[in-house]
Design a protein around this motif. Structure first.
Motif, PDB file in Angstrom:
ATOM      1  N   TYR A  30     -16.540 -13.637  38.063  1.00 39.63           N
ATOM      2  CA  TYR A  30     -17.634 -13.459  39.023  1.00 39.63           C
ATOM      3  C   TYR A  30     -17.148 -12.921  40.372  1.00 39.63           C
ATOM      4  CZ  TYR A  30     -21.983 -14.261  41.488  1.00 39.63           C
ATOM      5  OH  TYR A  30     -23.127 -14.061  42.213  1.00 39.63           O
ATOM      6  N   ARG A  48     -25.288 -11.517  51.256  1.00 37.90           N
ATOM      7  CA  ARG A  48     -24.771 -12.837  51.658  1.00 37.90           C
ATOM      8  C   ARG A  48     -24.570 -12.909  53.161  1.00 37.90           C
ATOM      9  NH1 ARG A  48     -21.071 -11.878  47.458  1.00 37.90           N
ATOM     10  NH2 ARG A  48     -21.923 -12.712  45.517  1.00 37.90           N
ATOM     11  N   GLY A  66     -27.726 -22.985  44.168  1.00 38.95           N
ATOM     12  CA  GLY A  66     -27.066 -21.988  43.323  1.00 38.95           C
ATOM     13  C   GLY A  66     -25.859 -21.436  44.049  1.00 38.95           C
ATOM     14  N   ASP A  86     -25.229 -26.404  41.996  1.00 33.14           N
ATOM     15  CA  ASP A  86     -25.337 -25.352  40.979  1.00 33.14           C
ATOM     16  C   ASP A  86     -25.487 -26.013  39.620  1.00 33.14           C
ATOM     17  OD1 ASP A  86     -24.580 -22.112  41.128  1.00 33.14           O
ATOM     18  OD2 ASP A  86     -24.451 -23.002  39.127  1.00 33.14           O
ATOM     19  N   ALA A 115     -31.702 -26.922  40.416  1.00 29.20           N
ATOM     20  CA  ALA A 115     -32.473 -26.638  41.632  1.00 29.20           C
ATOM     21  C   ALA A 115     -33.952 -27.015  41.467  1.00 29.20           C
ATOM     22  CB  ALA A 115     -32.355 -25.161  41.989  1.00 29.20           C
TER      23      ALA A 115
HETATM   24  C1  LIG Z   1     -26.131 -14.667  40.670  1.00 32.40           C
HETATM   25  S1  LIG Z   1     -25.389 -16.232  40.858  1.00 32.40           S
HETATM   26  C2  LIG Z   1     -25.361 -16.381  42.639  1.00 32.40           C
HETATM   27  C3  LIG Z   1     -24.254 -17.265  43.119  1.00 32.40           C
HETATM   28  C4  LIG Z   1     -24.081 -17.302  44.643  1.00 32.40           C
HETATM   29  N1  LIG Z   1     -25.271 -17.760  45.306  1.00 32.40           N
HETATM   30  C5  LIG Z   1     -23.648 -15.967  45.184  1.00 32.40           C
HETATM   31  O1  LIG Z   1     -24.151 -15.536  46.239  1.00 32.40           O
HETATM   32  O2  LIG Z   1     -22.786 -15.340  44.587  1.00 32.40           O
HETATM   33  C6  LIG Z   1     -26.695 -17.339  40.405  1.00 32.40           C
HETATM   34  C7  LIG Z   1     -26.272 -18.798  40.397  1.00 32.40           C
HETATM   35  O3  LIG Z   1     -27.443 -19.610  40.215  1.00 32.40           O
HETATM   36  C8  LIG Z   1     -27.092 -20.694  39.367  1.00 32.40           C
HETATM   37  N2  LIG Z   1     -28.299 -21.268  38.772  1.00 32.40           N
HETATM   38  C9  LIG Z   1     -29.108 -20.735  37.838  1.00 32.40           C
HETATM   39  N3  LIG Z   1     -30.122 -21.573  37.563  1.00 32.40           N
HETATM   40  C10 LIG Z   1     -29.938 -22.661  38.338  1.00 32.40           C
HETATM   41  C11 LIG Z   1     -30.663 -23.895  38.503  1.00 32.40           C
HETATM   42  N4  LIG Z   1     -31.776 -24.147  37.823  1.00 32.40           N
HETATM   43  N5  LIG Z   1     -30.187 -24.790  39.387  1.00 32.40           N
HETATM   44  C12 LIG Z   1     -29.059 -24.548  40.094  1.00 32.40           C
HETATM   45  N6  LIG Z   1     -28.341 -23.404  39.976  1.00 32.40           N
HETATM   46  C13 LIG Z   1     -28.776 -22.473  39.119  1.00 32.40           C
HETATM   47  C14 LIG Z   1     -26.140 -20.060  38.357  1.00 32.40           C
HETATM   48  O4  LIG Z   1     -25.369 -21.024  37.672  1.00 32.40           O
HETATM   49  C15 LIG Z   1     -25.313 -19.138  39.265  1.00 32.40           C
HETATM   50  O5  LIG Z   1     -24.194 -19.804  39.785  1.00 32.40           O
END
Ligand SMILES: C[S@@+](CC[C@H](N)C(=O)[O-])C[C@H]1O[C@@H](n2cnc3c(N)ncnc32)[C@H](O)[C@@H]1O
Length: 223
Positions: A30, A48, A66, A86, A115
């Motif tokens: 990632y 960001r 997340g 997360d 979340a």
């Molecule tokens: C595209 S990544 C973004 C990560 C970070 N915010 C960034 O700026 O790089 C999306 C994140 O959302 C998390 N995610 C997806 N569904 C979620 C949920 N229901 N609750 C918490 N996290 C969640 C995923 O595991 C992943 O780490």
């Protein structure tokens, strides 16, 4: 039988298994793909930075929903108290290594949590940051309701994501690639209205980010 807008919007939503398996695969690579200085990493970096810049003007306790691999954590002002959650333990593992390696004293905790079902008390945060997450979670409306519950009245929610175009060629492409983006763990056809249409919040800023307006920054204030 007719459906409510929320039911209809949720009909083809991502499920938790798809999200977890997608991010388990993403976790090891990632940061190289989405956190680098070039190409897609550079674009995500702009989003960001815009969120963190807005959050750094605020005070108090901040929840990052997340939080992923914690790419933004080092950029927050040390005055703030940060909590990250997360769903994916593999993404969180990378975030925990980052906190240990970079010794980030403003990070109070990183928790595995959905979340859409936060275990925090009502009104426990002054601000919530949501970066590239709301188009990814299995139930976005439930997540918006949880954000409204845990942020105090007058508190801010700062969101960045790609939102679907209203129409035109971009809108068409975004709809056509849905089968692929679902497998990768996000929705290319997610409209900003699903974030903006909540009575608990007033929108204080909606700003497409350069270049191309591919990502949009949205700031909401809890009524
Ligand atoms: C595209 S990544 C973004 C990560 C970070 N915010 C960034 O700026 O790089 C999306 C994140 O959302 C998390 N995610 C997806 N569904 C979620 C949920 N229901 N609750 C918490 N996290 C969640 C995923 O595991 C992943 O780490």
């Amino acid at each position: 039988m007719s459906q409510t807008p929320a039911q209809s919007a949720d009909r083809d939503d991502l499920d938790e298994t798809t999200v977890l398996s997608a991010y388990r695969r993403w976790a090891p690579v990632y940061d190289a793909v989405f956190g680098g200085k070039f190409f897609i990493g550079a674009l995500f970096g702009i989003g960001r930075r815009a969120v963190v810049e807005a959050v750094n003007r605020l005070e108090g306790k901040v929840l990052e929903l997340g939080v992923g691999t914690g790419l933004s954590l080092p950029a927050y002002d040390r005055r703030l108290r940060l909590t990250g959650i997360d769903l994916c333990p593999h993404m969180l593992g990378v975030a925990r290594e980052r906190v240990a390696r970079e010794q980030l004293p403003h990070v109070d905790g990183l928790h595995q949590m959905d979340a859409g079902a936060l275990t925090f008390a009502d009104r426990s945060f002054d601000a919530v940051a949501v970066m590239f997450v709301i188009t990814v979670v299995p139930h976005p409306e439930q997540v918006m309701a949880e954000i409204a519950r845990v942020v105090r009245p007058g508190g801010e929610v700062v969101i960045v994501s790609h939102f679907a175009a209203d129409g035109g060629l971009r809108g068409l492409v975004e709809r056509l690639i849905v089968p692929v983006t679902r497998k990768l763990g996000w929705r290319s056809d997610f409209p900003a209205a699903r974030v903006l249409g909540h009575d608990e919040f007033e929108a204080v800023e909606v700003r497409p980010l350069r270049p191309f307006g591919l990502f949009t920054l949205i700031r909401l204030r809890r009524r």
